[in-house]
Design a protein around this motif. Structure first.
Motif, PDB file in Angstrom:
ATOM      1  N   MET A   1       0.849  -1.196   0.000  1.00 26.90           N
ATOM      2  CA  MET A   1       0.000   0.000   0.000  1.00 26.90           C
ATOM      3  C   MET A   1       0.881   1.240   0.000  1.00 26.90           C
ATOM      4  O   MET A   1       1.862   1.330   0.750  1.00 26.90           O
ATOM      5  CB  MET A   1      -0.908   0.027   1.228  1.00 26.90           C
ATOM      6  CG  MET A   1      -1.810   1.265   1.270  1.00 26.90           C
ATOM      7  SD  MET A   1      -2.634   1.495   2.860  1.00 26.90           S
ATOM      8  CE  MET A   1      -1.263   2.032   3.889  1.00 26.90           C
ATOM      9  N   ARG A   2       0.517   2.169  -0.849  1.00 30.12           N
ATOM     10  CA  ARG A   2       1.190   3.480  -0.855  1.00 30.12           C
ATOM     11  C   ARG A   2       0.159   4.534  -0.425  1.00 30.12           C
ATOM     12  O   ARG A   2      -0.907   4.648  -1.048  1.00 30.12           O
ATOM     13  CB  ARG A   2       1.720   3.818  -2.242  1.00 30.12           C
ATOM     14  CG  ARG A   2       2.761   2.868  -2.766  1.00 30.12           C
ATOM     15  CD  ARG A   2       3.306   3.379  -4.103  1.00 30.12           C
ATOM     16  NE  ARG A   2       4.241   4.479  -3.913  1.00 30.12           N
ATOM     17  CZ  ARG A   2       4.393   5.487  -4.753  1.00 30.12           C
ATOM     18  NH1 ARG A   2       3.614   5.574  -5.839  1.00 30.12           N
ATOM     19  NH2 ARG A   2       5.277   6.438  -4.518  1.00 30.12           N
ATOM     20  N   LEU A   3       0.486   5.282   0.608  1.00 27.25           N
ATOM     21  CA  LEU A   3      -0.358   6.371   1.081  1.00 27.25           C
ATOM     22  C   LEU A   3       0.337   7.674   0.680  1.00 27.25           C
ATOM     23  O   LEU A   3       1.392   8.029   1.221  1.00 27.25           O
ATOM     24  CB  LEU A   3      -0.543   6.293   2.606  1.00 27.25           C
ATOM     25  CG  LEU A   3      -1.451   7.352   3.240  1.00 27.25           C
ATOM     26  CD1 LEU A   3      -2.829   7.368   2.587  1.00 27.25           C
ATOM     27  CD2 LEU A   3      -1.586   7.095   4.745  1.00 27.25           C
ATOM     28  N   ILE A   4      -0.243   8.349  -0.300  1.00 26.92           N
ATOM     29  CA  ILE A   4       0.400   9.511  -0.905  1.00 26.92           C
ATOM     30  C   ILE A   4      -0.271  10.787  -0.411  1.00 26.92           C
ATOM     31  O   ILE A   4      -1.493  10.950  -0.515  1.00 26.92           O
ATOM     32  CB  ILE A   4       0.314   9.422  -2.445  1.00 26.92           C
ATOM     33  CG1 ILE A   4       0.953   8.103  -2.923  1.00 26.92           C
ATOM     34  CG2 ILE A   4       1.006  10.622  -3.087  1.00 26.92           C
ATOM     35  CD1 ILE A   4       0.765   7.836  -4.394  1.00 26.92           C
TER      36      ILE A   4
ATOM     37  N   GLY B   1       2.252  14.882  -3.059  1.00 28.30           N
ATOM     38  CA  GLY B   1       2.736  13.852  -3.984  1.00 28.30           C
ATOM     39  C   GLY B   1       3.746  12.906  -3.405  1.00 28.30           C
ATOM     40  O   GLY B   1       4.185  11.966  -4.090  1.00 28.30           O
ATOM     41  N   ALA B   2       4.141  13.063  -2.147  1.00 32.02           N
ATOM     42  CA  ALA B   2       5.132  12.193  -1.513  1.00 32.02           C
ATOM     43  C   ALA B   2       4.437  11.044  -0.820  1.00 32.02           C
ATOM     44  O   ALA B   2       3.423  11.236  -0.135  1.00 32.02           O
ATOM     45  CB  ALA B   2       5.972  12.985  -0.533  1.00 32.02           C
ATOM     46  N   ALA B   3       4.982   9.849  -0.982  1.00 28.21           N
ATOM     47  CA  ALA B   3       4.417   8.680  -0.313  1.00 28.21           C
ATOM     48  C   ALA B   3       4.964   8.601   1.101  1.00 28.21           C
ATOM     49  O   ALA B   3       6.165   8.798   1.326  1.00 28.21           O
ATOM     50  CB  ALA B   3       4.761   7.417  -1.084  1.00 28.21           C
ATOM     51  N   LEU B   4       4.080   8.324   2.048  1.00 32.58           N
ATOM     52  CA  LEU B   4       4.516   8.150   3.431  1.00 32.58           C
ATOM     53  C   LEU B   4       5.390   6.899   3.509  1.00 32.58           C
ATOM     54  O   LEU B   4       5.046   5.833   2.982  1.00 32.58           O
ATOM     55  CB  LEU B   4       3.304   8.022   4.349  1.00 32.58           C
ATOM     56  CG  LEU B   4       2.481   9.318   4.531  1.00 32.58           C
ATOM     57  CD1 LEU B   4       1.221   9.034   5.336  1.00 32.58           C
ATOM     58  CD2 LEU B   4       3.319  10.392   5.206  1.00 32.58           C
TER      59      LEU B   4
ATOM     60  N   GLU C   1      12.416   2.707  -8.966  1.00 37.80           N
ATOM     61  CA  GLU C   1      12.256   2.453  -7.529  1.00 37.80           C
ATOM     62  C   GLU C   1      11.227   3.414  -6.934  1.00 37.80           C
ATOM     63  O   GLU C   1      11.204   4.601  -7.255  1.00 37.80           O
ATOM     64  CB  GLU C   1      13.605   2.606  -6.833  1.00 37.80           C
ATOM     65  CG  GLU C   1      13.582   2.154  -5.383  1.00 37.80           C
ATOM     66  CD  GLU C   1      14.949   2.260  -4.732  1.00 37.80           C
ATOM     67  OE1 GLU C   1      15.394   1.285  -4.115  1.00 37.80           O
ATOM     68  OE2 GLU C   1      15.578   3.338  -4.853  1.00 37.80           O
ATOM     69  N   ALA C   2      10.359   2.856  -6.100  1.00 38.13           N
ATOM     70  CA  ALA C   2       9.326   3.679  -5.453  1.00 38.13           C
ATOM     71  C   ALA C   2       9.215   3.256  -3.988  1.00 38.13           C
ATOM     72  O   ALA C   2       9.588   2.147  -3.600  1.00 38.13           O
ATOM     73  CB  ALA C   2       7.996   3.505  -6.170  1.00 38.13           C
ATOM     74  N   PHE C   3       8.652   4.176  -3.173  1.00 38.92           N
ATOM     75  CA  PHE C   3       8.448   3.890  -1.749  1.00 38.92           C
ATOM     76  C   PHE C   3       7.055   3.325  -1.542  1.00 38.92           C
ATOM     77  O   PHE C   3       6.095   3.719  -2.203  1.00 38.92           O
ATOM     78  CB  PHE C   3       8.600   5.169  -0.922  1.00 38.92           C
ATOM     79  CG  PHE C   3       9.991   5.739  -0.944  1.00 38.92           C
ATOM     80  CD1 PHE C   3      10.994   5.171  -0.169  1.00 38.92           C
ATOM     81  CD2 PHE C   3      10.289   6.845  -1.735  1.00 38.92           C
ATOM     82  CE1 PHE C   3      12.272   5.703  -0.182  1.00 38.92           C
ATOM     83  CE2 PHE C   3      11.565   7.375  -1.742  1.00 38.92           C
ATOM     84  CZ  PHE C   3      12.563   6.799  -0.974  1.00 38.92           C
TER      85      PHE C   3
END
Length: 315
Positions: free
Chosen positions: A237-240, A244-247, A263-265
């Protein structure tokens, strides 16, 4: 009477002497004519012998010149096939040596023994020439057969390569179709909030007051998919936030993964065994700090592929 008869015997003797002398002269002339005839015949015979020897010498020279041309042709053919031609070079050297000797002869000195010797050598060269021609012809036939076989093999290899490439493409296309078909889908995605008293709240408009939010709760179901194998799935899960920044926090289960080669968080992750029963999945995330106001986005991934998305607003 006696004086009248005495001159007759003397006259007769003189006549006889003159006749004998004439006969002797005629004999000498006849002998000289015969000798001249013999000498003339001998000269003619000698001249005929010289002409014959000269013709034979010329014929022998022409035969060697023809042999030289044939051996040079053979040498070029052998070289053209990429083979060694040392033996042909040696024979050409022998032929050139014989040609020099033949051209140095005069017809008068070209004896019968020499004629026989050079004739026999030329015959040997011709025998070897024919044998070499047969070998070259066989080599050409073998090369042609090998070329044909090689060409056929290359054609078969190209066809096989094309077939393999086609099968590989088909398999890749099938794999892609299977991969697409086996992708999971997140259904019934709902967002709720939990306050500091552990009270949950949901809103049909997905709007909440930021100051009362302690945790974000995301629930959904994994849709049915008969193609996707029943195995352990990695759900992220990505909470953005509005900027625009992902937690992302390692201490709360965050990390990185790849999306389309980049690469992504991700905010949280969990592993579960997919059983194709529309099983429920739940994420509860505590930021540990005040949440920003504005539009937030929730993205759900499985195997690096987006399977669902929704938004909510904190006021």
């Amino acid at each position: 009477m006696e004086q009248d008869q005495s001159p007759e015997p003397k006259n007769n003797n003189r006549l006889l002497l003159i006749g004998a002398l004439i006969l002797v002269l005629l004999g000498i002339n006849g002998f000289l004519f015969y000798m001249n005839q013999q000498k003339s015949q001998q000269n003619e015979k000698l001249q005929a012998d010289v002409v014959s020897k000269d013709a034979k010498l010329e014929d022998q020279i022409k035969q060697y010149e023809s042999l030289k041309a044939d051996y040079e042709r053979q040498s070029q053919e052998v070289q053209g096939m990429g083979l060694a031609n040392d033996s042909l070079v040696a024979k050409l050297a022998q032929i050139n040596s014989d040609l020099l000797k033949l051209r140095s002869f005069r017809a008068s000195s070209f004896s019968v023994a020499e004629q026989r010797r050079f004739k026999q050598r030329a015959a040997n060269f011709e025998t070897q020439l024919r044998k070499k021609d047969e070998e070259i012809a066989q080599l050409k036939a073998d090369n042609e057969a090998l070329y044909t076989e090689t060409t056929t093999l290359k054609e078969r290899q190209n066809k096989l390569t094309d077939t393999i490439s086609s099968v590989v493409r088909s398999n890749q296309e099938l794999s892609q179709k299977v991969a697409v078909a086996s992708r999971l889908q997140a259904e019934n995605i709902r967002v709720g909030v939990i306050n500091s008293r552990e009270k949950e709240k949901e809103d049909s408009d997905n709007e909440f007051k930021a100051k009362r939010v302690e945790k974000i709760k995301v629930t959904f179901n994994l849709g049915r998919n008969d193609v996707s194998p029943k195995e352990t799935k990695e759900i992220m899960m990505r909470l953005i936030e509005p900027d625009g920044a992902a937690l992302y926090n390692l201490s709360t289960g965050g990390g990185t993964f790849m999306i389309d080669g980049s690469e992504a968080f991700y905010t949280a992750k969990q592993d579960l065994v997919y059983d194709n029963t529309r099983q429920p999945v739940q994420f509860v995330y505590a930021k540990g700090a005040p949440y920003k106001t504005g539009l937030h986005t929730v993205e759900l991934y499985e195997g690096g592929v987006l399977i669902g998305k929704t938004t909510f607003t904190l006021k």
